[in-house]
Design a protein around this motif. Sequence first.
Motif, PDB file in Angstrom:
ATOM      1  N   GLY A  58       0.715  -1.327   0.065  1.00 57.51           N
ATOM      2  CA  GLY A  58       0.160   0.000   0.091  1.00 57.51           C
ATOM      3  C   GLY A  58       0.868   1.218  -0.136  1.00 57.51           C
ATOM      4  N   ILE A  59       0.117   2.458   0.303  1.00 56.45           N
ATOM      5  CA  ILE A  59       0.805   3.639   0.475  1.00 56.45           C
ATOM      6  C   ILE A  59       1.769   3.607   1.951  1.00 56.45           C
ATOM      7  N   THR A  60       3.021   3.780   1.855  1.00 55.86           N
ATOM      8  CA  THR A  60       3.866   3.904   3.031  1.00 55.86           C
ATOM      9  C   THR A  60       4.823   5.010   3.092  1.00 55.86           C
ATOM     10  N   SER A  61       5.390   5.458   3.913  1.00 52.58           N
ATOM     11  CA  SER A  61       6.384   6.653   4.186  1.00 52.58           C
ATOM     12  C   SER A  61       7.606   6.130   3.691  1.00 52.58           C
ATOM     13  N   TYR A  62       8.034   5.048   3.567  1.00 49.50           N
ATOM     14  CA  TYR A  62       9.158   4.465   3.449  1.00 49.50           C
ATOM     15  C   TYR A  62       9.348   4.095   1.945  1.00 49.50           C
ATOM     16  N   GLN A  63       8.570   3.889   1.358  1.00 50.35           N
ATOM     17  CA  GLN A  63       8.485   3.775  -0.065  1.00 50.35           C
ATOM     18  C   GLN A  63       9.451   2.615  -0.699  1.00 50.35           C
ATOM     19  N   TYR A  64       9.427   1.475   0.059  1.00 56.46           N
ATOM     20  CA  TYR A  64      10.111   0.398  -0.744  1.00 56.46           C
ATOM     21  C   TYR A  64       9.522  -1.014  -0.290  1.00 56.46           C
ATOM     22  N   GLY A  65       9.579  -1.862  -1.289  1.00 55.21           N
ATOM     23  CA  GLY A  65       8.976  -3.084  -0.983  1.00 55.21           C
ATOM     24  C   GLY A  65       7.548  -3.172  -1.560  1.00 55.21           C
TER      25      GLY A  65
ATOM     26  N   HIS B 288       5.268  -5.691  -0.701  1.00 57.86           N
ATOM     27  CA  HIS B 288       4.409  -6.016   0.249  1.00 57.86           C
ATOM     28  C   HIS B 288       4.914  -5.995   1.716  1.00 57.86           C
ATOM     29  N   ARG B 289       4.339  -6.471   2.665  1.00 55.28           N
ATOM     30  CA  ARG B 289       4.654  -6.276   4.142  1.00 55.28           C
ATOM     31  C   ARG B 289       4.691  -7.797   4.535  1.00 55.28           C
ATOM     32  N   LEU B 290       5.463  -8.371   5.763  1.00 56.50           N
ATOM     33  CA  LEU B 290       5.220  -9.234   6.405  1.00 56.50           C
ATOM     34  C   LEU B 290       4.973  -8.804   7.921  1.00 56.50           C
ATOM     35  N   ILE B 291       3.714  -9.244   8.399  1.00 57.47           N
ATOM     36  CA  ILE B 291       3.419  -8.907   9.906  1.00 57.47           C
ATOM     37  C   ILE B 291       3.629 -10.033  10.687  1.00 57.47           C
ATOM     38  N   THR B 292       4.632  -9.706  11.706  1.00 61.53           N
ATOM     39  CA  THR B 292       4.797 -11.043  12.446  1.00 61.53           C
ATOM     40  C   THR B 292       4.145 -10.418  13.839  1.00 61.53           C
ATOM     41  N   ASP B 293       4.457 -11.506  14.982  1.00 58.94           N
ATOM     42  CA  ASP B 293       3.985 -11.030  16.074  1.00 58.94           C
ATOM     43  C   ASP B 293       4.409  -9.666  16.652  1.00 58.94           C
ATOM     44  N   ASP B 294       5.908  -9.228  16.419  1.00 64.01           N
ATOM     45  CA  ASP B 294       6.659  -8.472  17.213  1.00 64.01           C
ATOM     46  C   ASP B 294       7.538  -7.694  16.134  1.00 64.01           C
ATOM     47  N   GLU B 295       7.139  -7.735  14.706  1.00 65.22           N
ATOM     48  CA  GLU B 295       7.882  -6.856  13.605  1.00 65.22           C
ATOM     49  C   GLU B 295       7.146  -6.745  12.469  1.00 65.22           C
ATOM     50  N   THR B 296       7.419  -5.696  11.590  1.00 63.07           N
ATOM     51  CA  THR B 296       6.835  -5.518  10.150  1.00 63.07           C
ATOM     52  C   THR B 296       8.050  -5.541   9.518  1.00 63.07           C
ATOM     53  N   TYR B 297       8.101  -6.321   8.435  1.00 65.35           N
ATOM     54  CA  TYR B 297       8.947  -6.219   7.367  1.00 65.35           C
ATOM     55  C   TYR B 297       8.456  -5.742   5.820  1.00 65.35           C
ATOM     56  N   ALA B 298       9.364  -5.002   5.041  1.00 72.92           N
ATOM     57  CA  ALA B 298       9.085  -5.005   3.992  1.00 72.92           C
ATOM     58  C   ALA B 298       9.744  -6.047   2.855  1.00 72.92           C
ATOM     59  N   LEU B 299       8.820  -6.330   2.059  1.00 72.15           N
ATOM     60  CA  LEU B 299       9.205  -7.588   1.056  1.00 72.15           C
ATOM     61  C   LEU B 299       9.254  -7.102  -0.388  1.00 72.15           C
ATOM     62  N   LYS B 300      10.193  -7.981  -1.194  1.00 71.90           N
ATOM     63  CA  LYS B 300      10.127  -7.874  -2.453  1.00 71.90           C
ATOM     64  C   LYS B 300      10.600  -9.478  -2.783  1.00 71.90           C
TER      65      LYS B 300
ATOM     66  N   GLY C 144      11.895   3.417   8.012  1.00 68.03           N
ATOM     67  CA  GLY C 144      11.147   2.044   7.606  1.00 68.03           C
ATOM     68  C   GLY C 144      11.735   0.824   7.966  1.00 68.03           C
ATOM     69  N   PRO C 145      10.860  -0.273   7.821  1.00 68.14           N
ATOM     70  CA  PRO C 145      11.160  -1.545   8.392  1.00 68.14           C
ATOM     71  C   PRO C 145      12.630  -2.141   7.625  1.00 68.14           C
ATOM     72  N   ILE C 146      13.000  -3.471   8.133  1.00 69.61           N
ATOM     73  CA  ILE C 146      14.014  -4.178   7.463  1.00 69.61           C
ATOM     74  C   ILE C 146      13.399  -4.644   6.123  1.00 69.61           C
ATOM     75  N   PHE C 147      14.209  -4.524   5.103  1.00 69.04           N
ATOM     76  CA  PHE C 147      13.852  -4.841   3.576  1.00 69.04           C
ATOM     77  C   PHE C 147      14.278  -6.241   3.506  1.00 69.04           C
ATOM     78  N   LEU C 148      13.576  -7.328   3.054  1.00 68.27           N
ATOM     79  CA  LEU C 148      13.642  -8.641   2.821  1.00 68.27           C
ATOM     80  C   LEU C 148      13.471  -9.034   1.620  1.00 68.27           C
ATOM     81  N   ASN C 149      14.305  -9.682   0.889  1.00 70.44           N
ATOM     82  CA  ASN C 149      14.240 -10.315  -0.723  1.00 70.44           C
ATOM     83  C   ASN C 149      13.963 -11.795  -0.173  1.00 70.44           C
TER      84      ASN C 149
END
Length: 99
Positions: free
Chosen positions: A38-45, A47-59, A88-93
Amino acid sequence: MKTLSIVGFNIIFLFAIACGSSSQSVATEYTGTIEPAGITSYQYGTHRLITDDETYALKSEKVDLNKYEGKKVTLTAEKVEGYPVDGGPIFLNVMTIKE
């Protein structure tokens, strides 16, 4: 002169070792729910992965993340070097996904 040669050799040797070592990313498993970025302030990824304690940006260049939107999954991913930025969050490939 001999001492100078030894010191010079050691400097070159240490430089070669430092340049040859790379900080390769290690693939790690993460479990959570995939959502479109969606629309984010960090503008990368994409998708997002929502875990119990963290949100990650995905590609991903290997997996169609759209297929997993709204689903709880376990994925294998590597951290993208140079991120996070702009608060922003940690970015994962993403490499693989299991439902």
